[in-house]
Scaffold this active site. Structure first.
Site, PDB file in Angstrom:
ATOM      1  N   ASN A 197     -25.170  19.268   2.547  1.00  0.00           N
ATOM      2  CA  ASN A 197     -25.862  18.072   3.067  1.00  0.00           C
ATOM      3  C   ASN A 197     -25.830  18.043   4.587  1.00  0.00           C
ATOM      4  O   ASN A 197     -26.798  17.618   5.220  1.00  0.00           O
ATOM      5  CB  ASN A 197     -25.259  16.799   2.474  1.00  0.00           C
ATOM      6  CG  ASN A 197     -25.792  16.534   1.087  1.00  0.00           C
ATOM      7  OD1 ASN A 197     -26.920  16.094   0.918  1.00  0.00           O
ATOM      8  ND2 ASN A 197     -24.981  16.850   0.080  1.00  0.00           N
TER       9      ASN A 197
ATOM     10  N   MET B  44     -14.423  13.574   1.233  1.00  0.00           N
ATOM     11  CA  MET B  44     -13.640  13.286   0.025  1.00  0.00           C
ATOM     12  C   MET B  44     -12.382  12.461   0.310  1.00  0.00           C
ATOM     13  O   MET B  44     -11.472  12.424  -0.510  1.00  0.00           O
ATOM     14  CB  MET B  44     -13.228  14.598  -0.652  1.00  0.00           C
ATOM     15  CG  MET B  44     -14.386  15.494  -1.020  1.00  0.00           C
ATOM     16  SD  MET B  44     -15.513  14.714  -2.172  1.00  0.00           S
ATOM     17  CE  MET B  44     -14.558  14.853  -3.660  1.00  0.00           C
TER      18      MET B  44
ATOM     19  N   ILE C 253     -10.435   8.860   1.339  1.00  0.00           N
ATOM     20  CA  ILE C 253     -10.602   7.401   1.294  1.00  0.00           C
ATOM     21  C   ILE C 253     -10.398   6.819   2.687  1.00  0.00           C
ATOM     22  O   ILE C 253      -9.460   7.190   3.403  1.00  0.00           O
ATOM     23  CB  ILE C 253      -9.596   6.787   0.290  1.00  0.00           C
ATOM     24  CG1 ILE C 253      -9.999   7.203  -1.123  1.00  0.00           C
ATOM     25  CG2 ILE C 253      -9.517   5.267   0.418  1.00  0.00           C
ATOM     26  CD1 ILE C 253      -8.959   6.893  -2.175  1.00  0.00           C
TER      27      ILE C 253
ATOM     28  N   HIS D 106     -24.434   9.779  -2.726  1.00  0.00           N
ATOM     29  CA  HIS D 106     -23.748   9.897  -4.016  1.00  0.00           C
ATOM     30  C   HIS D 106     -24.686  10.590  -5.002  1.00  0.00           C
ATOM     31  O   HIS D 106     -25.863  10.215  -5.099  1.00  0.00           O
ATOM     32  CB  HIS D 106     -23.362   8.504  -4.534  1.00  0.00           C
ATOM     33  CG  HIS D 106     -22.610   8.569  -5.819  1.00  0.00           C
ATOM     34  ND1 HIS D 106     -21.283   8.943  -5.891  1.00  0.00           N
ATOM     35  CD2 HIS D 106     -23.006   8.346  -7.092  1.00  0.00           C
ATOM     36  CE1 HIS D 106     -20.898   8.944  -7.156  1.00  0.00           C
ATOM     37  NE2 HIS D 106     -21.920   8.585  -7.909  1.00  0.00           N
TER      38      HIS D 106
HETATM   39  C1  GRF Z   1     -22.713  16.159  -2.719  1.00  0.00           C
HETATM   40  O1  GRF Z   1     -23.046  16.274  -4.065  1.00  0.00           O
HETATM   41  C2  GRF Z   1     -22.706  14.709  -2.317  1.00  0.00           C
HETATM   42  O2  GRF Z   1     -23.628  13.928  -3.019  1.00  0.00           O
HETATM   43  C3  GRF Z   1     -21.308  14.283  -2.667  1.00  0.00           C
HETATM   44  O3  GRF Z   1     -20.506  15.405  -2.374  1.00  0.00           O
HETATM   45  C4  GRF Z   1     -21.278  16.596  -2.451  1.00  0.00           C
HETATM   46  C5  GRF Z   1     -21.116  17.306  -1.150  1.00  0.00           C
HETATM   47  O4  GRF Z   1     -21.699  18.566  -1.123  1.00  0.00           O
HETATM   48  N1  GRF Z   1     -20.945  13.073  -1.985  1.00  0.00           N
HETATM   49  P1  GRF Z   1     -21.881  19.346   0.252  1.00  0.00           P
HETATM   50  O5  GRF Z   1     -20.501  19.515   0.892  1.00  0.00           O
HETATM   51  O6  GRF Z   1     -22.809  18.540   1.126  1.00  0.00           O
HETATM   52  O7  GRF Z   1     -22.463  20.678  -0.139  1.00  0.00           O
END
Ligand code: GRF
Length: 209
Positions: free
Chosen positions: A14, A91, A93, A110
């Site tokens: 992302n 990841m 909190i 999400h």
């Molecule tokens: C993605 O699926 C996003 O929606 C979720 O965590 C994942 C992250 O993937 N929150 P990346 O590190 O961007 O490849």
């Protein structure tokens, strides 16, 4: 021009979508100023380096609590005069201190259609396992503002894809990334940077340019 911080903890696809959108001129009035990872040596950091974006690691394991980690993060964001915080696979909190300063200015992606398959424990492949086990015929992605309650902030954008009979969690995850996440997140960030998101309670209104 709004200064964007992207928070990561993993592979960073992302983040890459944001970098690519920026290089195509699709993040209007915004610039990715920093990438901050809560995990050292993740591939997202390499992506930042390749794109010439400064990066920092705030390693969660060196902080005694989520609160102390959040305070350190906030300090860094303020030092860099960041306007908008984008969680792209972050990841870790965070606690209320962040939202007191960045009210309706923290954006998360999400990999499901919130309020389905969201909340504590719904992350990574688990989201798609739960969607398949429930038997839904569509799933997708949601970009939303982050509030103190997990996955519950005002929804900015959503997009759905079909769930197919032979899907595995991995296959569904990939389809949602390719067809939803990698376009929705840059779009939402660009709208924010253009001041085109107005939050009325739970409802986000998208203003015309
Ligand atoms: C993605 O699926 C996003 O929606 C979720 O965590 C994942 C992250 O993937 N929150 P990346 O590190 O961007 O490849």
């Amino acid at each position: 021009m709004k200064k964007i911080a992207v928070l990561v903890s993993g592979g960073g696809t992302n983040l890459q979508a944001l970098i690519d959108a920026q290089s195509r001129g699709e993040i209007v009035n915004g610039k990715i100023s920093v990438v901050i990872s809560s995990v050292p040596e993740v591939y997202a950091l390499e992506r930042a380096q390749k794109a010439g974006i400064p990066s920092y690691v705030l390693d969660r394991k060196y902080y005694p609590s989520s609160q102390s980690m959040t305070v350190a993060l906030l300090e860094k964001l303020r030092e860099l005069s960041i306007d908008v915080v984008v969680m792209a696979g972050f990841m870790t909190i965070v606690t209320k201190e962040l939202f007191e300063v960045y009210n309706n200015s923290v954006i998360n992606i999400h990999p499901a259609l919130i309020p389905s398959f969201a909340g504590p424990g719904c992350y990574g492949l688990h989201v798609h396992e739960k969607a398949l086990a429930y038997g839904v015929k569509v799933s997708g992605a949601t970009v939303h503002f982050v509030t103190e309650e997990c996955d519950s902030g005002p929804i900015i954008l959503q997009k759905a894809v079909d769930v197919l009979p032979d899907d595995t969690p991995e296959v569904l995850q990939r389809r949602i990334m390719e067809q939803c996440e990698w376009t929705l997140l840059p779009q939402a960030v660009s709208l924010f940077c253009q001041n085109r998101l107005r939050v009325d309670g739970r409802v986000v209104r998208i203003l015309e340019p």
